[in-house]
Structures are given as structure tokens and as C-alpha cells.
Design a protein around this motif. Structure first.
Motif, PDB file in Angstrom:
ATOM      1  N   ASN A   9       0.844  -1.193   0.000  1.00 41.91           N
ATOM      2  CA  ASN A   9       0.000   0.000   0.000  1.00 41.91           C
ATOM      3  C   ASN A   9       0.879   1.242   0.000  1.00 41.91           C
ATOM      4  O   ASN A   9       1.735   1.399   0.876  1.00 41.91           O
ATOM      5  CB  ASN A   9      -0.912  -0.026   1.233  1.00 41.91           C
ATOM      6  N   GLY A  10       0.664   2.106  -0.975  1.00 42.71           N
ATOM      7  CA  GLY A  10       1.500   3.287  -1.141  1.00 42.71           C
ATOM      8  C   GLY A  10       1.408   4.307  -0.025  1.00 42.71           C
ATOM      9  O   GLY A  10       2.198   5.260   0.006  1.00 42.71           O
ATOM     10  N   THR A  11       0.457   4.141   0.906  1.00 43.32           N
ATOM     11  CA  THR A  11       0.418   5.031   2.065  1.00 43.32           C
ATOM     12  C   THR A  11       1.487   4.664   3.084  1.00 43.32           C
ATOM     13  O   THR A  11       1.795   5.456   3.971  1.00 43.32           O
ATOM     14  CB  THR A  11      -0.964   4.989   2.752  1.00 43.32           C
ATOM     15  N   ILE A  12       2.055   3.463   2.968  1.00 41.45           N
ATOM     16  CA  ILE A  12       3.149   3.036   3.842  1.00 41.45           C
ATOM     17  C   ILE A  12       4.454   3.627   3.293  1.00 41.45           C
ATOM     18  O   ILE A  12       4.762   3.434   2.109  1.00 41.45           O
ATOM     19  CB  ILE A  12       3.239   1.500   3.901  1.00 41.45           C
ATOM     20  N   ASP A  43      -3.925  -7.077  -0.827  1.00 39.94           N
ATOM     21  CA  ASP A  43      -4.381  -5.734  -1.166  1.00 39.94           C
ATOM     22  C   ASP A  43      -3.268  -5.028  -1.938  1.00 39.94           C
ATOM     23  O   ASP A  43      -2.098  -5.071  -1.534  1.00 39.94           O
ATOM     24  CB  ASP A  43      -4.707  -4.956   0.107  1.00 39.94           C
ATOM     25  N   VAL A  44      -3.637  -4.386  -3.043  1.00 38.47           N
ATOM     26  CA  VAL A  44      -2.665  -3.622  -3.829  1.00 38.47           C
ATOM     27  C   VAL A  44      -3.228  -2.229  -4.060  1.00 38.47           C
ATOM     28  O   VAL A  44      -4.258  -2.061  -4.702  1.00 38.47           O
ATOM     29  CB  VAL A  44      -2.289  -4.334  -5.149  1.00 38.47           C
ATOM     30  N   CYS A  45      -2.563  -1.253  -3.454  1.00 35.75           N
ATOM     31  CA  CYS A  45      -3.030   0.134  -3.482  1.00 35.75           C
ATOM     32  C   CYS A  45      -1.849   1.039  -3.823  1.00 35.75           C
ATOM     33  O   CYS A  45      -0.822   1.017  -3.141  1.00 35.75           O
ATOM     34  CB  CYS A  45      -3.611   0.507  -2.124  1.00 35.75           C
ATOM     35  N   ALA A  46      -1.993   1.828  -4.887  1.00 33.62           N
ATOM     36  CA  ALA A  46      -0.893   2.691  -5.326  1.00 33.62           C
ATOM     37  C   ALA A  46      -0.784   3.952  -4.486  1.00 33.62           C
ATOM     38  O   ALA A  46       0.309   4.367  -4.109  1.00 33.62           O
ATOM     39  CB  ALA A  46      -1.079   3.062  -6.794  1.00 33.62           C
ATOM     40  N   SER A  47      -1.940   4.571  -4.195  1.00 26.40           N
ATOM     41  CA  SER A  47      -1.973   5.809  -3.420  1.00 26.40           C
ATOM     42  C   SER A  47      -1.020   6.865  -3.990  1.00 26.40           C
ATOM     43  O   SER A  47      -0.250   7.496  -3.274  1.00 26.40           O
ATOM     44  CB  SER A  47      -1.631   5.530  -1.951  1.00 26.40           C
ATOM     45  N   THR A  56       0.713   2.916 -12.298  1.00 29.31           N
ATOM     46  CA  THR A  56       1.390   2.387 -11.112  1.00 29.31           C
ATOM     47  C   THR A  56       0.738   1.086 -10.648  1.00 29.31           C
ATOM     48  O   THR A  56       1.433   0.115 -10.317  1.00 29.31           O
ATOM     49  CB  THR A  56       1.366   3.421  -9.968  1.00 29.31           C
ATOM     50  N   LEU A  57      -0.586   1.065 -10.628  1.00 28.99           N
ATOM     51  CA  LEU A  57      -1.289  -0.154 -10.222  1.00 28.99           C
ATOM     52  C   LEU A  57      -0.988  -1.317 -11.167  1.00 28.99           C
ATOM     53  O   LEU A  57      -0.763  -2.443 -10.732  1.00 28.99           O
ATOM     54  CB  LEU A  57      -2.795   0.092 -10.178  1.00 28.99           C
ATOM     55  N   ASP A  62       1.416  -6.516 -12.037  1.00 29.90           N
ATOM     56  CA  ASP A  62       2.242  -7.388 -12.864  1.00 29.90           C
ATOM     57  C   ASP A  62       3.324  -8.069 -12.018  1.00 29.90           C
ATOM     58  O   ASP A  62       3.540  -9.284 -12.130  1.00 29.90           O
ATOM     59  CB  ASP A  62       2.874  -6.569 -13.988  1.00 29.90           C
ATOM     60  N   ILE A  63       3.976  -7.308 -11.152  1.00 26.51           N
ATOM     61  CA  ILE A  63       5.021  -7.870 -10.290  1.00 26.51           C
ATOM     62  C   ILE A  63       4.432  -8.923  -9.360  1.00 26.51           C
ATOM     63  O   ILE A  63       4.973 -10.036  -9.220  1.00 26.51           O
ATOM     64  CB  ILE A  63       5.688  -6.754  -9.456  1.00 26.51           C
TER      65      ILE A  63
END
Length: 270
Positions: A9-12, A43-47, A56-57, A62-63
Motif C-alpha cells: 500500500n503506497g500510504t506506507i 491488497d494492492v493500493c498505489a496511493s 502504477t497499479l 504485474d510484479i
């Protein structure tokens, strides 16, 4: 108990840095570690800023999908972003999320109609998060009835009653539990979930608060949670709570988790 791994999660801050530096190995490692720890969804979140969120998502998806087979929980506050990345998921997973804010249901529900995808549904609307239990229940009714028009049955919905921070609302847990019970009375097959760590915001010893909330919420009937599956103390709490509540026949899951070094003090070969 369904575990939705929260760590990508991109908020981290560490994940945000990995996104900015296009550190594929960091994202891959998080996916593998959470999967090995027992996550049912990732969970996958770009933020990120809206102009790069889709790209970005897709990069993150993909990864992750090349590293593990664990289904994704595609997470964005923008339903149009979810709609754009949705076709690139390799297997059915979770959408995070819909609510009665704007026209989210009208975008998300059509894309999962006729699939095995499930969805997290938040009990909020254009007025924000309601403080009272009955409004949350009424929003749930609307979300479920709308879903049924797209042939999405209640068992595919994870209702999130939006547990508030205990530091701001001393009745937070009690309201969560009462909402859960009323929702399950109306829709016995529905799942109830939570963003586990929200309860401890602003509190000291947050991990301890989260552990005790998890125990009480499982006892009340919570089915899934967005949490850190790599937190061994938290996962230990999950396993032993199931065993204590008679949900783990002969404590097999608890004992197997211990033997496989998933819970308790970390054992090393040294």
C-alpha cells in the motif's frame, strides 16, 4: 478467517519509496512474504497522484501476479481506476471498494457481474461515515439491493461497518459489533470485514489494541480483515481465537501453524 494482506500500500512510507524508485524486488518480496504467512488476498493500493495511478497499479499488479498466485484485492478510492486495471487481473479476487458515495456501485457492480469476484462495501455515503448504527445498516441494505440487480449475491459482499478509532469514539467496538449482528440478521450469508488497525489510531501500544480487537471481532462473527499477515503475534491471536471458539477441530489449524513456524517465537535453524 479470511486474511487480506495489507502491506502493499503506497500510504506506507517504505512502499511509497519503492514505487517512486520502481523497486520491483521490494514489491515482489512483500507479495511472497504475505503469501507464505497465509494471506488469502493481497491488497494492492498505489496511493499516487491520479495521473499516474493506473500505470502504477498495473506495474504493481504485474510484479505481484508473476511472483505469487494469491488473488488480488484491487484497492483505489477511484472506481474508474479500478475499472481500467480490472481486466489485467489474472484470477478472481476482491474489489476494494464500493459505497454509497457518488456512483461507485454503478461502475463497480457491472464489471463483476457474472464473475466470481467479491467486493468490499463500506457503510458510508455522500454525507460521510454515519455515527449511528441504524444508518450504517440502512446503507448496507441499499448496497446489497443494488448488488442483487447485478446478480451479485450477499455471500460475495464483505460489508465494512467502518470501525472508528477508539481514541475518538469510546463506543467504537460496541457499535461495530452491533452493526455486524444486525447486518448478519438481515443477510446471514454476507461477510463482514474491517480495516483492523483503524481501531488503534492515536493509541499507545497499537499492536496490542489490534490483537484484542481481532479476538472480540472474531467472537462477534467477523469473517475477514485487512491486516498484516507477517505480524506473528496478530496471526497467533487469530489461530488461538478460532481454537478457543471451537472453530478449529482438535486445534489442528493452530497446531499445524505452530509446527510450520507460522506462529509463536520465530524458530531459526541456528
Amino acid at each position: 478467517m479470511i486474511i487480506i494482506g495489507e502491506k502493499i500500500n503506497g500510504t506506507i512510507p517504505s512502499v511509497k519509496k519503492a514505487i517512486e524508485q520502481k523497486d520491483e524486488e521490494f514489491i515482489r518480496s512483500l507479495a511472497i512474504r504475505q503469501t507464505e504467512a497465509g494471506a488469502d488476498y493481497l491488497d494492492v493500493c498505489a496511493s499516487t497522484s491520479p495521473d499516474v495511478e493506473v500505470d502504477t497499479l498495473l506495474w504493481m499488479m504485474d510484479i505481484i501476479q508473476n511472483a505469487v498466485d494469491t488473488p488480488l484485492c484491487i484497492d483505489s478510492p477511484n472506481p474508474n481506476v479500478i475499472e481500467k486495471v480490472f481486466p489485467y487481473a489474472k484470477r478472481p479476487g476482491l474489489i476494494n471498494s464500493v459505497s454509497e458515495e457518488g456512483g461507485k456501485c454503478e461502475i463497480i457492480y457491472p464489471i463483476i457481474k457474472g464473475t466470481k469476484w467479491e467486493v468490499i462495501a463500506l457503510t458510508c455515503d455522500n454525507r460521510g461515515i454515519p455515527k449511528d448504527i441504524q444508518t450504517r445498516v440502512e446503507i448496507t441494505k441499499v448496497l446489497v439491493e443494488k448488488a442483487l440487480t447485478y446478480d451479485i449475491s450477499p455471500d460475495r459482499i464483505h460489508i465494512d461497518p467502518l470501525v472508528m478509532a477508539l481514541s475518538a469514539d469510546n463506543q467504537s467496538l460496541l457499535n461495530f459489533v452491533e452493526t455486524l449482528k444486525e447486518v448478519k440478521t438481515l443477510y446471514p450469508a454476507i461477510k463482514v470485514t474491517s480495516g483492523l488497525s483503524n481501531i488503534s489510531f492515536g493509541m499507545p501500544l497499537r499492536k496490542v489494541v489490534n490483537q484484542h480487537f481481532l479476538t472480540l471481532a472474531i467472537d462477534a462473527g467477523m469473517d475477514s480483515a485487512i491486516l498484516d499477515p507477517c505480524n506473528r503475534d496478530l496471526v497467533t491471536t487469530l489461530y488461538i481465537t478460532d481454537a478457543l471458539l471451537g472453530k478449529d477441530r482438535f486445534c489442528r489449524n493452530y497446531l499445524n501453524a505452530y509446527r510450520k513456524n507460522k506462529i509463536g517465537p520465530l524458530k531459526t535453524d541456528a
